[in-house]
Every structure is written in structure tokens, then in C-alpha cells.
Design an enzyme around this catalytic site. Sequence first.
Site, PDB file in Angstrom:
ATOM      1  N   CYS A 184     -16.074  56.735 -21.254  1.00  0.00           N
ATOM      2  CA  CYS A 184     -15.048  57.517 -20.551  1.00  0.00           C
ATOM      3  C   CYS A 184     -13.990  56.570 -19.993  1.00  0.00           C
ATOM      4  O   CYS A 184     -14.314  55.632 -19.273  1.00  0.00           O
ATOM      5  CB  CYS A 184     -15.668  58.352 -19.428  1.00  0.00           C
ATOM      6  SG  CYS A 184     -14.431  59.439 -18.671  1.00  0.00           S
ATOM      7  N   CYS A 229     -11.571  57.566 -17.977  1.00  0.00           N
ATOM      8  CA  CYS A 229     -10.894  58.154 -16.813  1.00  0.00           C
ATOM      9  C   CYS A 229     -10.941  57.205 -15.616  1.00  0.00           C
ATOM     10  O   CYS A 229     -11.693  56.240 -15.586  1.00  0.00           O
ATOM     11  CB  CYS A 229     -11.458  59.532 -16.487  1.00  0.00           C
ATOM     12  SG  CYS A 229     -12.790  59.582 -15.296  1.00  0.00           S
ATOM     13  N   CYS A 285     -14.588  57.363 -13.220  1.00  0.00           N
ATOM     14  CA  CYS A 285     -15.929  56.924 -13.611  1.00  0.00           C
ATOM     15  C   CYS A 285     -16.052  55.410 -13.407  1.00  0.00           C
ATOM     16  O   CYS A 285     -15.133  54.664 -13.716  1.00  0.00           O
ATOM     17  CB  CYS A 285     -16.203  57.286 -15.067  1.00  0.00           C
ATOM     18  SG  CYS A 285     -16.527  59.043 -15.297  1.00  0.00           S
TER      19      CYS A 285
HETATM   20  N1  LIG Z   1      -6.557  61.314 -16.412  1.00  0.00           N
HETATM   21  C1  LIG Z   1      -7.524  61.604 -15.398  1.00  0.00           C
HETATM   22  C2  LIG Z   1      -8.668  62.379 -16.039  1.00  0.00           C
HETATM   23  C3  LIG Z   1      -9.863  62.476 -15.171  1.00  0.00           C
HETATM   24  C4  LIG Z   1     -10.887  63.506 -15.640  1.00  0.00           C
HETATM   25  O1  LIG Z   1     -10.538  64.698 -15.783  1.00  0.00           O
HETATM   26  N2  LIG Z   1     -12.162  63.078 -15.854  1.00  0.00           N
HETATM   27  C5  LIG Z   1     -13.159  64.005 -16.312  1.00  0.00           C
HETATM   28  C6  LIG Z   1     -14.276  63.265 -17.014  1.00  0.00           C
HETATM   29  S1  LIG Z   1     -15.352  62.280 -16.066  1.00  0.00           S
HETATM   30  C7  LIG Z   1     -16.767  62.144 -17.053  1.00  0.00           C
HETATM   31  O2  LIG Z   1     -16.577  62.270 -18.369  1.00  0.00           O
HETATM   32  C8  LIG Z   1     -13.703  64.848 -15.203  1.00  0.00           C
HETATM   33  O3  LIG Z   1     -14.374  65.821 -15.433  1.00  0.00           O
HETATM   34  N3  LIG Z   1     -13.419  64.508 -13.971  1.00  0.00           N
HETATM   35  C9  LIG Z   1     -13.848  65.260 -12.807  1.00  0.00           C
HETATM   36  C10 LIG Z   1     -14.113  64.281 -11.694  1.00  0.00           C
HETATM   37  O4  LIG Z   1     -13.989  63.093 -11.953  1.00  0.00           O
HETATM   38  O5  LIG Z   1     -14.513  64.679 -10.591  1.00  0.00           O
HETATM   39  C11 LIG Z   1      -7.987  60.307 -14.765  1.00  0.00           C
HETATM   40  O6  LIG Z   1      -8.083  59.309 -15.459  1.00  0.00           O
HETATM   41  O7  LIG Z   1      -8.250  60.306 -13.546  1.00  0.00           O
HETATM   42 ZN   LIG Z   2     -14.796  59.815 -16.492  1.00  0.00          ZN
END
Ligand SMILES: N[C@@H](CCC(=O)N[C@@H](CSCO)C(=O)NCC(=O)O)C(=O)O
Ligand SMILES: [Zn+2]
Length: 193
Positions: A48, A50, A53
Site C-alpha cells: 500500500c 497510501c 499505512c
Molecule cells: N491518497 C490517500 C489515500 C489513502 C487511503 O484511502 N487509504 C486506504 C487504504 S489503507 C490500506 O490499504 C484507506 O482505506 N484508508 C483509510 C484510512 O487510512 O483510515 C493517502 O495516501 O493518504
Molecule cells: Zn494504506
Amino acid sequence: MSFNLHPLINNGLKKGTDSFSGGSLHCHCKSSPVTVSLSSNVAHNHACGCSKCWKPSGAIFSIVGVVPRSSLSVTSNANKLHIVDEKAVIQRHACKDCGVHMFGRIETEHAFYGLDFVHVELSDQKGWQEPQFAAFVSSVIEQGLIAPEQADKVRSQLKGLGLETYDALSPGLMDAIATFVAKKNGALRESKL
Ligand SMILES: N[C@@H](CCC(=O)N[C@@H](CSCO)C(=O)NCC(=O)O)C(=O)O
Ligand SMILES: [Zn+2]
Ligand SMILES: [Zn+2]
């Protein structure tokens, strides 16, 4: 030139073991580490990109999978855990001392309620499900981890490892979220399923 995607995948994927049924995770603290026990293998394990994480130092992706929340228990030093962002959908419980995220939990009505997000690299055991795909690839640009013109090189490196790349979650998981939303807002009646 290749990117430091994540130490678990940089040198190829190590296939998991079907019969593997869990193990323990520990944070990076040398003394009094937080430990977590999992009584099942992970599912939907993925890279991931994002921003939320947890990633090990130098890596541009996180490797994160899910277990039923009933399979997870904190086995030591639970007092060191804090929630990184109370407002996030996934509440990530991290060690206050080393910053490692031990598990992420959803406490709201959500398609993934009941699943906890974990990082299997925190385990010394072998057999965890190997990553299945790469999610939120373009998000690594947001964090300044790569330049926009490097994104396709990152995608090629991931594809070379056998990981399909997406800029959200995989279609199967996005469909699961959309189905949950459609049922909730009435757009999809139970009888249609
Ligand atoms: N561009 C954003 C995207 C973040 C995002 O939506 N992350 C997802 C995946 S995390 C695990 O796969 C998500 O569901 N997030 C909810 C959360 O993190 O609480 C970025 O990079 O921040
Ligand atoms: Zn993530
Ligand atoms: Zn720690």
C-alpha cells in the site's frame, strides 16, 4: 535503478503456506516490545502506497494484510500503544516509543468492519500470505517519495514482481466497499443479491 519498494518484496515474493495459521508480531523496541498474537494467516495482503499505512524506514510502500479482529490479541506492553489518528477510518495502534503500527482497527460502520490491518514483517515466522497486489500507487507521489515521472517505473517494478498495480484498492475490494455502501443507502436491495 530500482526503488526500495519494501524489504519483504524487493528481492521477489516469498509464497505463503496454505496451512500456516498465525504467529506473533513485535514492535522495534529493543526492550519491552509490544507484542501481538494472531491466530490466523492474513488475507488480502498487499503493498500500500497510501500516506497512512506504516512503512519501514526507506521503503516507499507498506505491506499490509487483514485478520479477523477476533484473531488478534495484544500479548505484551499494551500500555505503550496509542492511536495515531482518531479521525481515520482505520485506527492505527502504534508503539509510542518506536512508532511501529501494531494493528489498525475499524470502529465504524464500514465494509471492512471486523477486520484488523497488520504488517507481517513484524513477525519472525514464515508462511504468511504473500502480497497479492499493489494499492494506492499514485499516493507515493503525494508524499514526495518519488517524482511524478517515476510512477510508471515503480509500476513496472511492481508488475515485474507479479503484483498488479492500482491507484485505489483492488477491484474486488473496491466492489466490496461499493456493495456495502449501496446496501446502506438503499440503491441495492438485499433481494437483488
Ligand atoms: N491518497 C490517500 C489515500 C489513502 C487511503 O484511502 N487509504 C486506504 C487504504 S489503507 C490500506 O490499504 C484507506 O482505506 N484508508 C483509510 C484510512 O487510512 O483510515 C493517502 O495516501 O493518504
Ligand atoms: Zn494504506
Ligand atoms: Zn516499540
